[in-house]
Scaffold this motif. Structure first.
Motif, mmCIF file in Angstrom:
data_model
loop_
_atom_site.group_PDB
_atom_site.id
_atom_site.type_symbol
_atom_site.label_atom_id
_atom_site.label_comp_id
_atom_site.label_asym_id
_atom_site.label_seq_id
_atom_site.Cartn_x
_atom_site.Cartn_y
_atom_site.Cartn_z
ATOM 1 N N GLY A 1 0.785 -1.225 0.000
ATOM 2 C CA GLY A 1 0.000 0.000 0.000
ATOM 3 C C GLY A 1 0.814 1.270 0.000
ATOM 4 N N VAL A 2 2.074 1.181 0.388
ATOM 5 C CA VAL A 2 2.963 2.341 0.340
ATOM 6 C C VAL A 2 3.025 2.925 -1.064
ATOM 7 C CG1 VAL A 2 4.990 0.850 0.037
ATOM 8 C CG2 VAL A 2 5.297 3.162 0.912
ATOM 9 N N ALA A 3 2.920 2.087 -2.079
ATOM 10 C CA ALA A 3 2.971 2.572 -3.466
ATOM 11 C C ALA A 3 1.768 3.441 -3.784
ATOM 12 C CB ALA A 3 3.043 1.394 -4.432
ATOM 13 N N VAL A 4 0.595 3.043 -3.301
ATOM 14 C CA VAL A 4 -0.620 3.822 -3.546
ATOM 15 C C VAL A 4 -0.501 5.199 -2.925
ATOM 16 C CG1 VAL A 4 -3.098 3.942 -3.100
ATOM 17 C CG2 VAL A 4 -2.046 1.745 -3.711
ATOM 18 N N THR A 5 -0.100 5.254 -1.656
ATOM 19 C CA THR A 5 0.020 6.532 -0.968
ATOM 20 C C THR A 5 1.052 7.431 -1.632
ATOM 21 O OG1 THR A 5 -0.536 5.414 1.114
ATOM 22 C CG2 THR A 5 0.413 7.617 1.279
ATOM 23 N N ALA A 6 2.176 6.854 -2.025
ATOM 24 C CA ALA A 6 3.229 7.658 -2.661
ATOM 25 C C ALA A 6 2.766 8.209 -4.005
ATOM 26 C CB ALA A 6 4.495 6.821 -2.828
ATOM 27 N N LEU A 7 2.121 7.383 -4.824
ATOM 28 C CA LEU A 7 1.653 7.843 -6.124
ATOM 29 C C LEU A 7 0.615 8.950 -5.976
ATOM 30 C CD1 LEU A 7 1.408 4.406 -7.968
ATOM 31 C CD2 LEU A 7 2.891 6.315 -8.622
ATOM 32 N N GLU A 8 -0.260 8.817 -4.989
ATOM 33 C CA GLU A 8 -1.250 9.867 -4.753
ATOM 34 C C GLU A 8 -0.587 11.169 -4.330
ATOM 35 O OE1 GLU A 8 -5.144 7.185 -3.462
ATOM 36 O OE2 GLU A 8 -3.777 7.932 -1.907
ATOM 37 N N ARG A 9 0.392 11.068 -3.464
ATOM 38 C CA ARG A 9 1.092 12.282 -3.036
ATOM 39 C C ARG A 9 1.909 12.907 -4.164
ATOM 40 N NH1 ARG A 9 4.224 11.744 2.515
ATOM 41 N NH2 ARG A 9 5.211 13.548 1.530
ATOM 42 N N LEU A 10 2.312 12.095 -5.107
ATOM 43 C CA LEU A 10 3.068 12.616 -6.252
ATOM 44 C C LEU A 10 2.159 13.260 -7.299
ATOM 45 C CD1 LEU A 10 5.639 9.708 -6.614
ATOM 46 C CD2 LEU A 10 6.216 12.097 -6.156
ATOM 47 N N GLY A 11 0.855 13.170 -7.102
ATOM 48 C CA GLY A 11 -0.068 13.847 -7.997
ATOM 49 C C GLY A 11 -0.787 12.956 -8.969
ATOM 50 N N CYS A 12 -0.755 11.642 -8.768
ATOM 51 C CA CYS A 12 -1.434 10.715 -9.672
ATOM 52 C C CYS A 12 -2.867 10.440 -9.208
ATOM 53 C CB CYS A 12 -0.688 9.383 -9.745
ATOM 54 S SG CYS A 12 0.990 9.504 -10.371
ATOM 55 N N GLU A 13 -3.707 10.121 -10.165
ATOM 56 C CA GLU A 13 -5.032 9.595 -9.857
ATOM 57 C C GLU A 13 -4.892 8.077 -9.800
ATOM 58 O OE1 GLU A 13 -9.276 8.931 -12.131
ATOM 59 O OE2 GLU A 13 -8.114 10.744 -12.595
ATOM 60 N N VAL A 14 -5.229 7.484 -8.657
ATOM 61 C CA VAL A 14 -4.933 6.070 -8.427
ATOM 62 C C VAL A 14 -6.207 5.276 -8.175
ATOM 63 C CG1 VAL A 14 -3.644 4.409 -7.027
ATOM 64 C CG2 VAL A 14 -2.692 6.684 -7.450
ATOM 65 N N GLU A 15 -6.349 4.172 -8.902
ATOM 66 C CA GLU A 15 -7.391 3.183 -8.625
ATOM 67 C C GLU A 15 -6.701 1.940 -8.068
ATOM 68 O OE1 GLU A 15 -10.447 0.174 -11.002
ATOM 69 O OE2 GLU A 15 -9.811 2.037 -11.975
ATOM 70 N N VAL A 16 -7.247 1.401 -6.978
ATOM 71 C CA VAL A 16 -6.616 0.269 -6.303
ATOM 72 C C VAL A 16 -7.408 -1.005 -6.551
ATOM 73 C CG1 VAL A 16 -5.806 -0.658 -4.096
ATOM 74 C CG2 VAL A 16 -5.753 1.813 -4.511
#
Length: 443
Positions: A177-192
């Motif tokens: 889940g660290v990848a999801v949080t990091a991508l969101e903080r980097l400005g990505c729209e993320v679907e899990v």
């Protein structure tokens, strides 16, 4: 006891509470004052972590419990917490009935062969530095290991955008889940997808192969997503899907990451079964490949050398030594997303890496060590020494291709790989290699 990625095997058979206690004692019996422990979502990890911690504390070593975390999160925590070693309870991409133990240095590098041999020796001989009745180590917890891993990823990659990049992340019910949080903080729209940690891996097998990640590929293709990311159970591996649903070979991802990281005079560490596509991608940059035995431990060890800027395995383990010597799947996810945001299309990036016909085959054998000795003897008789290497198995190189024969580290198999510039030549080299194995089996 130790394979190329620590200790792994079926719980109750290879991996037991007795083994966990012994590993905790053995690690703590070195010059070790503090260790960090953590686990992936497998249920057996709960009690395995406890017995490892008990063994270490019995020897007077303090234990810092990071709880359920990704393997790269644990590996990064060792040095950051001022600890001497780390132990993560995980079987990585293995099936749910397995578990394992992998040991880490403060640098983020897994224990090398010499360190693993020392641990084995202590266990076999029962040489533990047990403390007295009043000398037990303390056990504390850290709550922010994942958050600090996210911080490190954001710092390493910077901003990707303002929601312009759409990423589907398949966690495979693992600890990534660290990848999801990091991508969101980097400005990505993320679907899990498959985001709930569950060590029985109910939604797909843990290993992120193209077949196991079919649903991810379909989801990315049917939406406006720019790419898909897949992790294994402990998130030390990362594979990807393009916007059209293609699933690039690991060699192609290796070439993309290597080309991004390397410049004139730099080297990239990769195992001996890596495609020539990586060499081809680096040659115009004045960079080169330095080959290692198969296994991310060996890649990370080579990545310690000052001119090695990146290391990777086609299986999905990626190492940026300036960040950590642990394969970091979430870091790879963020790096790839940044690359796609800049270049505009993962399909286009993949198409920009010319591939060669590569074939792999497995041969079942009963005595793989004997077979490999016979194969080596015959290769040494038939080819000049400058044409082959015995770094890991036997790799024979030609002007237009190569073949590799090596014993599996965990199964009664000899693995054969061949690659050439033309399809017919690849088949020819594979036939030659399989012929060596067949002749060695019947002698």
């Amino acid at each position: 006891m130790f394979g190329t990625s620590g200790i792994r095997g079926p719980v109750g058979d290879v991996v037991t509470g007795e083994l966990g206690l012994a590993v905790g004692r053995a690690v703590a019996s070195g010059d070790v004052d503090r260790i960090v422990v953590g686990r992936d979502p497998r249920d057996s990890g709960r009690w395995l972590l406890d017995v490892v911690a008990a063994g270490a504390r019995e020897c007077g070593t303090d234990v810092i419990d990071a709880g359920m975390v990704a393997t790269p999160t644990l590996a990064r925590s060792v040095g950051r917490e001022g600890a001497d070693s780390g132990v993560v309870i995980t079987a990585s991409h293995n099936p749910p009935e397995d578990n394992g133990l992998k040991l880490w240095n403060p640098s983020g590098q897994a224990f090398d062969a010499a360190q693993a041999t020392e641990i084995e020796k202590r266990i076999e001989e029962g040489e533990y530095a047990l403390g007295g009745w009043d000398e037990g180590g303390d056990r504390t917890t850290i709550e922010d290991a994942t958050e600090r891993h996210v911080d490190a990823l954001v710092e390493a990659v910077g901003s990707i955008g303002d929601g312009d990049l759409s990423v589907v992340v398949d966690l495979g019910n693992g600890a990534g889940g660290v990848a999801v949080t990091a991508l969101e903080r980097l400005g990505c729209e993320v679907e899990v997808m498959n985001g709930e940690p569950d060590g029985s891996f109910p939604n797909r097998p843990s290993e992120p192969t193209a077949e196991n990640c079919r649903t991810l590929r379909e989801r990315v293709a049917e939406t406006d997503a720019d790419l898909g990311i897949a992790h294994d159970g402990d998130a030390d591996r990362m594979r990807a899907a393009t916007e059209s649903g293609r699933y690039p070979d690991g060699d192609v991802l290796l070439a993309l990451f290597a080309r991004e990281a390397a410049g004139e005079g730099d080297r990239v560490a990769a195992p001996v079964d890596t495609s020539l596509a990586v060499e081809d991608a680096l040659e115009p940059l004045g960079a080169s490949v330095t080959y290692t035995p198969v296994g991310d431990v060996h890649v990370a060890e080579r990545a310690r050398e000052p001119d090695v800027v990146f290391g990777g395995e086609p299986s999905g383990a990626w190492v940026w030594p300036a960040e950590t010597l642990c394969p970091d799947g979430p870091l790879a996810a963020c790096k790839l997303a940044s690359m796609v945001a800049r270049e505009g299309s993962l399909d286009a990036l993949v198409d920009g890496v010319p591939t060669l016909p590569l074939r792999r085959a497995n041969v079942e054998v009963t005595e793989k060590e004997t077979v490999m000795e016979r194969v080596r003897d015959r290769v040494e008789r038939e080819y000049d020494s400058e044409r082959f290497t015995t770094l890991d198995g036997i790799r024979v190189s030609f002007d237009d291709g190569w073949f590799l024969i090596r014993a599996s580290g965990t199964q009664p198999l000899v693995r054969v790989t061949a690659e050439a510039r033309e399809d017919d030549r690849t088949e020819e080299l594979l036939d030659i290699a399989e012929g060596f194995v067949a002749d060695a089996t019947v002698e």
